[in-house]
Design a protein around this motif. Structure first.
Motif, PDB file in Angstrom:
ATOM      1  N   GLU A 198       0.817  -1.219   0.000  1.00  0.00           N
ATOM      2  CA  GLU A 198       0.000   0.000   0.000  1.00  0.00           C
ATOM      3  C   GLU A 198       0.851   1.270   0.000  1.00  0.00           C
ATOM      4  OE1 GLU A 198      -3.501   2.131   2.597  1.00  0.00           O
ATOM      5  OE2 GLU A 198      -3.375  -0.056   2.624  1.00  0.00           O
ATOM      6  N   GLN A 217      -4.923  -1.939 -11.235  1.00  0.00           N
ATOM      7  CA  GLN A 217      -5.336  -2.166  -9.854  1.00  0.00           C
ATOM      8  C   GLN A 217      -6.821  -2.484  -9.797  1.00  0.00           C
ATOM      9  OE1 GLN A 217      -5.466   1.585  -7.469  1.00  0.00           O
ATOM     10  NE2 GLN A 217      -4.704   2.522  -9.349  1.00  0.00           N
ATOM     11  N   THR A 218      -7.244  -3.105  -8.712  1.00  0.00           N
ATOM     12  CA  THR A 218      -8.660  -3.343  -8.478  1.00  0.00           C
ATOM     13  C   THR A 218      -9.288  -2.041  -7.968  1.00  0.00           C
ATOM     14  OG1 THR A 218      -8.319  -3.983  -6.177  1.00  0.00           O
ATOM     15  CG2 THR A 218      -8.218  -5.751  -7.844  1.00  0.00           C
ATOM     16  N   GLU A 219     -10.589  -2.078  -7.731  1.00  0.00           N
ATOM     17  CA  GLU A 219     -11.266  -0.898  -7.174  1.00  0.00           C
ATOM     18  C   GLU A 219     -10.698  -0.518  -5.805  1.00  0.00           C
ATOM     19  OE1 GLU A 219     -15.491  -1.444  -7.170  1.00  0.00           O
ATOM     20  OE2 GLU A 219     -15.579  -1.618  -9.350  1.00  0.00           O
ATOM     21  N   ASP A 220     -10.115  -1.489  -5.105  1.00  0.00           N
ATOM     22  CA  ASP A 220      -9.518  -1.248  -3.794  1.00  0.00           C
ATOM     23  C   ASP A 220      -8.080  -0.746  -3.893  1.00  0.00           C
ATOM     24  OD1 ASP A 220     -11.844  -2.123  -2.518  1.00  0.00           O
ATOM     25  OD2 ASP A 220     -11.165  -4.194  -2.504  1.00  0.00           O
ATOM     26  N   ASP A 259      -5.565  -2.481  -5.302  1.00  0.00           N
ATOM     27  CA  ASP A 259      -4.656  -3.612  -5.123  1.00  0.00           C
ATOM     28  C   ASP A 259      -4.369  -4.301  -6.445  1.00  0.00           C
ATOM     29  OD1 ASP A 259      -3.225  -5.800  -4.259  1.00  0.00           O
ATOM     30  OD2 ASP A 259      -4.878  -6.689  -3.123  1.00  0.00           O
TER      31      ASP A 259
END
Length: 93
Positions: A34, A51-54, A56
């Motif tokens: 992060e 990246q994902t919506e989070d 990551d």
């Protein structure tokens, strides 16, 4: 109005970890994901990263083997990417 660059530099890293990301051996790596990604996102010359919506990238699947992790990012230039990777840039945002 400034013109859009004619090109961007793509950086791709694909890894097959020796152990699951939940293992003690990879705990330090996972802990730093992060903050390292946050630095990349705000670094001069950074255009985009997978990246994902989070936020990551390690959670992105569909590479043929769910153990694989990938890091894909776009940069304005090789100089910007090198400054991020090797440090020493005084132009951080």
């Amino acid at each position: 109005m400034p013109l859009a660059p004619a090109h961007h530099l793509a950086q791709l890293t694909i890894a097959l970890p020796l152990e699951p990301q939940t293992s003690d051996r990879l705990a330090g790596f996972v802990e730093l994901l992060e903050p390292v990604n946050a630095l990349a996102d705000r670094f001069p010359g950074s255009v985009w990263r997978l990246q994902t919506e989070d936020g990551d990238a390690t959670a992105v699947r569909g590479l043929g083997d769910d153990r694989l992790i990938a890091d894909l990012s776009l940069w304005e230039s090789l100089e910007h990417l090198a400054a991020y990777v090797y440090g020493g840039s005084s132009t951080r945002r």
